[in-house]
Enzyme design. Structure first.
Site, PDB file in Angstrom:
ATOM      1  N   HIS A 138      28.315  45.874  25.970  1.00 42.42           N
ATOM      2  CA  HIS A 138      29.595  45.260  25.610  1.00 42.42           C
ATOM      3  C   HIS A 138      29.389  44.315  24.431  1.00 42.42           C
ATOM      4  O   HIS A 138      28.516  43.447  24.458  1.00 42.42           O
ATOM      5  CB  HIS A 138      30.170  44.483  26.803  1.00 42.42           C
ATOM      6  CG  HIS A 138      31.558  43.959  26.558  1.00 42.42           C
ATOM      7  ND1 HIS A 138      32.677  44.734  26.745  1.00 42.42           N
ATOM      8  CD2 HIS A 138      32.001  42.756  26.110  1.00 42.42           C
ATOM      9  CE1 HIS A 138      33.758  44.027  26.445  1.00 42.42           C
ATOM     10  NE2 HIS A 138      33.366  42.825  26.051  1.00 42.42           N
ATOM     11  N   SER A 139      30.190  44.489  23.378  1.00 45.40           N
ATOM     12  CA  SER A 139      30.148  43.640  22.194  1.00 45.40           C
ATOM     13  C   SER A 139      28.743  43.696  21.570  1.00 45.40           C
ATOM     14  O   SER A 139      28.284  44.772  21.208  1.00 45.40           O
ATOM     15  CB  SER A 139      30.590  42.218  22.544  1.00 45.40           C
ATOM     16  OG  SER A 139      30.867  41.457  21.387  1.00 45.40           O
ATOM     17  N   LEU A 140      28.035  42.574  21.472  1.00 41.94           N
ATOM     18  CA  LEU A 140      26.663  42.624  20.970  1.00 41.94           C
ATOM     19  C   LEU A 140      25.841  43.648  21.746  1.00 41.94           C
ATOM     20  O   LEU A 140      25.018  44.377  21.169  1.00 41.94           O
ATOM     21  CB  LEU A 140      26.006  41.247  21.077  1.00 41.94           C
ATOM     22  CG  LEU A 140      24.491  41.191  20.841  1.00 41.94           C
ATOM     23  CD1 LEU A 140      24.130  41.662  19.443  1.00 41.94           C
ATOM     24  CD2 LEU A 140      23.954  39.785  21.093  1.00 41.94           C
TER      25      LEU A 140
END
Length: 249
Positions: A95-97
């Site tokens: 998720h995200s990074l």
């Protein structure tokens, strides 16, 4: 209990034993996050899936370790650990990074000629190669950096409001954002791994349109789904996210 499985060969992974599991889901957190995001996913996904969540250096039981501030150094150690960790076929979720780390981890595993994951789930992260549109915050003074975290969301106000606690957390938080800000995508052939992309309906940091480009990063199947919520829908919509992951698996 969300503890450490006895089978793990490295300190990177936290999870619950799942002796009947058919595959492992290796979960990588967003900047500032940790394995707590994936607490309870094993119950949601059922006994056929072993959920293992990454504990980065400088977090949790690894608090005394120096955080990684660049992606290459993170990948070197992480790629050493991944092939030894799953006792069965595995899928990566980020998720995200964490999506960037999962994607680059796939490419590093391929470069090493090691067993590839059966799939890759990228959540709340614009497609590789798109320019980073947001200001750099990792080098801001403590008070400005804390305010930037507050604006982004994802860090509880109860934590942000405690200066002594924040002083302990800031090195790892800054390190995560330094990875985000220094990341530069390098072209390589697309992966031969199915990709599922998840976009928040109210996430202006990774819209569905910005995530559609993930289709070009694989020669296998690609699917894009929207999930109700903002950038941190992985925390607020666990049922919806795990439902889509379950269908993908």
């Amino acid at each position: 209990m969300f503890g450490i499985t006895g089978s793990l060969a490295a300190p990177w992974w936290t999870g619950e034993p799942a002796p009947l599991a058919e595959r492992s889901l290796l979960c990588l957190p967003y900047a500032g996050g940790g394995p707590q995001t994936y607490r309870g996913w094993g119950e949601l996904l059922g006994p056929s899936v072993e959920v293992l969540a990454m504990t980065p250096p400088g977090r949790g039981r690894r608090f005394s370790e120096e955080p990684c501030r660049d992606l290459p150094s993170l990948l070197t150690s992480l790629a050493d650990a991944v092939p030894r960790t799953p006792q069965r076929p595995y899928v990566l979720f980020g998720h995200s990074l964490g999506a960037t780390v999962a994607y680059e981890l796939c490419r590093e595993i391929r470069r090493r000629g090691l067993p590839m994951p059966e799939g890759l789930v990228v959540s709340a992260r614009q497609a590789p190669g798109l320019p980073w549109r947001f200001r750099h915050v990792s080098g801001l003074p403590d008070d400005e950096f804390t305010e930037a975290l507050r604006e982004l969301g994802g860090t509880p106000e109860a934590v942000l409001a405690q200066p002594d606690l924040m002083s302990l957390l800031l090195p790892a938080l800054r390190a995560d954002f330094a990875i985000v800000e220094s990341y530069r995508h390098r072209d390589e052939p697309p992966l031969d791994v199915p990709i599922l992309a998840l976009a928040g309906t109210e996430d202006d940091r990774a819209t569905a349109e910005q995530m559609a480009g993930w289709a070009g990063r694989t020669t296998a199947s690609f699917a894009l789904h929207e999930v109700q919520g903002g950038h941190f829908f992985v925390d607020t919509q666990a049922d919806a996210v795990t439902g889509l992951v379950s269908d993908f698996l």
